[in-house]
Design an enzyme around this catalytic site. Structure first.
Site, PDB file in Angstrom:
ATOM      1  N   ASP A 169      10.568 -18.304  58.739  1.00  0.00           N
ATOM      2  CA  ASP A 169       9.853 -17.290  57.980  1.00  0.00           C
ATOM      3  C   ASP A 169      10.783 -16.161  57.523  1.00  0.00           C
ATOM      4  O   ASP A 169      10.661 -15.682  56.393  1.00  0.00           O
ATOM      5  CB  ASP A 169       8.697 -16.720  58.809  1.00  0.00           C
ATOM      6  CG  ASP A 169       7.662 -16.046  57.936  1.00  0.00           C
ATOM      7  OD1 ASP A 169       6.768 -16.744  57.425  1.00  0.00           O
ATOM      8  OD2 ASP A 169       7.772 -14.817  57.730  1.00  0.00           O
ATOM      9  N   GLY A 188       5.290 -16.073  55.251  1.00  0.00           N
ATOM     10  CA  GLY A 188       5.721 -17.245  54.511  1.00  0.00           C
ATOM     11  C   GLY A 188       5.013 -18.502  54.980  1.00  0.00           C
ATOM     12  O   GLY A 188       4.529 -19.308  54.176  1.00  0.00           O
ATOM     13  N   ASP A 189       4.951 -18.688  56.285  1.00  0.00           N
ATOM     14  CA  ASP A 189       4.248 -19.839  56.844  1.00  0.00           C
ATOM     15  C   ASP A 189       2.783 -19.847  56.441  1.00  0.00           C
ATOM     16  O   ASP A 189       2.232 -20.892  56.061  1.00  0.00           O
ATOM     17  CB  ASP A 189       4.343 -19.806  58.378  1.00  0.00           C
ATOM     18  CG  ASP A 189       5.654 -20.356  58.889  1.00  0.00           C
ATOM     19  OD1 ASP A 189       5.749 -21.577  59.078  1.00  0.00           O
ATOM     20  OD2 ASP A 189       6.587 -19.566  59.116  1.00  0.00           O
ATOM     21  N   LYS A 190       2.138 -18.690  56.523  1.00  0.00           N
ATOM     22  CA  LYS A 190       0.682 -18.660  56.319  1.00  0.00           C
ATOM     23  C   LYS A 190       0.309 -18.758  54.845  1.00  0.00           C
ATOM     24  O   LYS A 190      -0.679 -19.421  54.500  1.00  0.00           O
ATOM     25  CB  LYS A 190       0.102 -17.407  56.983  1.00  0.00           C
ATOM     26  CG  LYS A 190       0.180 -17.484  58.515  1.00  0.00           C
ATOM     27  CD  LYS A 190      -0.492 -16.326  59.215  1.00  0.00           C
ATOM     28  CE  LYS A 190       0.302 -15.073  59.128  1.00  0.00           C
ATOM     29  NZ  LYS A 190      -0.283 -13.971  59.943  1.00  0.00           N
ATOM     30  N   ALA A 238       0.714 -22.313  54.024  1.00  0.00           N
ATOM     31  CA  ALA A 238      -0.399 -23.089  54.574  1.00  0.00           C
ATOM     32  C   ALA A 238      -1.610 -23.040  53.653  1.00  0.00           C
ATOM     33  O   ALA A 238      -2.247 -24.068  53.379  1.00  0.00           O
ATOM     34  CB  ALA A 238      -0.768 -22.566  55.964  1.00  0.00           C
TER      35      ALA A 238
END
Length: 389
Positions: free
Chosen positions: A145, A173-175, A178
């Site tokens: 991230d 960034g991950d979320k 997603a």
């Protein structure tokens, strides 16, 4: 219906998803699809970092794993073993969607590339998430991230606004990636309903967060040649912050001149309510920072609750600052079932994060709390065609 105990079929009832991903991006996307009613089977890896770290009673049952693995069945398979790989292929053959963030080289070694799977399963929607585009010179680079925040311009935004090149204290960034996986997969499923064919979806984290950041921060560089700098002006202001009240912190954001006049009058400052800078209908850009400093000076004159009532009366944008340690006791959170306490089979009482969207006909629900690693291996594999031969 209580979102933590509901059992009604969600809008994705009948869709099967194979979650062949680790860390947060892929698992969170699969969890959302599970909340929406999909049957999600997670193929577990013993090296998943989400399962590493602090836990209450059971190894692998960490706070993060409890959050991103609900509404899933867990199957432990060693994909480097021929039998494990064959079982994985059989599971994928019966699925609608595969979500993975494995590196391309590893997928090729395991025979799990889209080209190989689509040859026998043309209806498969194959979502592959990675740090950078597959056709870029960074394609094989490790991505986390923090590196994605840097490569997407977010660290530069923070540096310019805050004076320090900090990372946002959330794995944004991950979320965001997603959420992008979820909408991309849903679009591909709609397309498959029309055409009968699935497709390959590539979700690079850097591209996704860059596009997310530039919606407002491209600013003057929308034009060619540029007619101003990048950075959304309001977000980059020094005074763009929450302010202390008499008993806490609040976000108070007057957006137009009447908001400022009403705010200053309520603060007992008729002199500021009559300030020439707020006399018209438009606030000049150069006046925003000094006016917000005056808001910060006036806010301690009343309590957060008093400001909430005043701002609601005058339609001034305002919200108390939610302290996460007290979130479960906040009336808005409590009444919306956004943090209900439920009984987990192995972990005892835990707080389950609520589902933020509401469907009038096909409600989303938490039907399964997060499983132990490999908890459902026997049940899932015994239902495969090969087990019945």
């Amino acid at each position: 219906m209580d979102a933590t105990t509901g059992s009604a079929a969600g809008p994705l009832d009948g869709v099967r998803v194979i979650d062949l991903s680790t860390v947060v991006m892929g698992p969170y996307a699969a969890q959302i699809m599970g909340d929406l009613g999909a049957d999600v089977i997670k193929i577990e890896s013993p090296s998943d970092t989400v399962r590493a770290g602090r836990y209450r009673t059971t190894p692998g049952m960490t706070p993060l794993s409890l959050n991103v693995n609900r509404n899933k069945r867990s199957v432990s398979l060693n994909l480097k073993d021929d039998t494990g790989r064959e079982r994985a292929l059989e599971l994928i053959a019966g699925a609608d969607v595969l979500i993975t963030n494995m590196r391309p080289g590893a997928l090729a070694r395991l025979g799990l590339t889209y080209a190989e799977l689509a040859e026998h399963h043309p209806g498969l929607v194959y979502a592959h998430a990675q740090g950078f585009r597959s056709d870029s010179d960074r394609a094989g680079h490790a991505a986390y991230d923090e590196t994605v925040q840097a490569s997407s311009g977010l660290v530069d935004i923070a540096h310019r606004a805050l004076g320090r090149p900090v990372y946002l204290p959330t794995i944004i960034g991950d979320k965001v990636a997603a959420l992008t996986i979820v909408y991309a997969v849903l679009a591909a499923l709609v397309s498959r309903d029309r055409t009968g064919r699935g497709q390959h979806i590539e979700v690079p984290m850097t591209d996704t967060l860059l596009a997310f950041n530039l919606v407002e921060h491209l600013s003057g560089h929308v034009y060619e040649p540029a007619e101003g700098s990048t950075g959304f002006p309001l977000s980059m202001k020094r005074g763009h912050r929450a302010v202390p009240t008499a008993d806490g912190l609040a976000c108070i954001v007057p957006y137009h001149a009447q908001n400022f006049r009403d705010f200053f009058a309520a603060a007992g400052r008729p002199d500021l309510a009559g300030d020439p800078r707020v006399a018209g209908t438009v606030i000049e850009d150069a006046d925003v920072d000094p006016l917000m400093e005056l808001v910060a000076d006036c806010a301690p004159s009343l309590t957060t609750q008093e400001w909430e009532e005043i701002c609601a009366k005058h339609s001034i944008p305002m919200a108390p600052v939610l302290e996460l340690d007290r979130a479960a006791d906040d009336p808005y959170v409590r009444d919306g079932h956004l943090l209900d306490v439920v009984e987990h089979p192995s972990e005892g009482p835990i707080r389950s994060i609520g589902i933020p969207v509401r469907f009038s006909a096909t409600p989303a629900s938490v039907r399964r709390l997060a499983p132990l690693p490999g908890q459902d291996t026997a049940e899932v594999l015994d239902a495969l065609p090969s087990a019945r031969r």
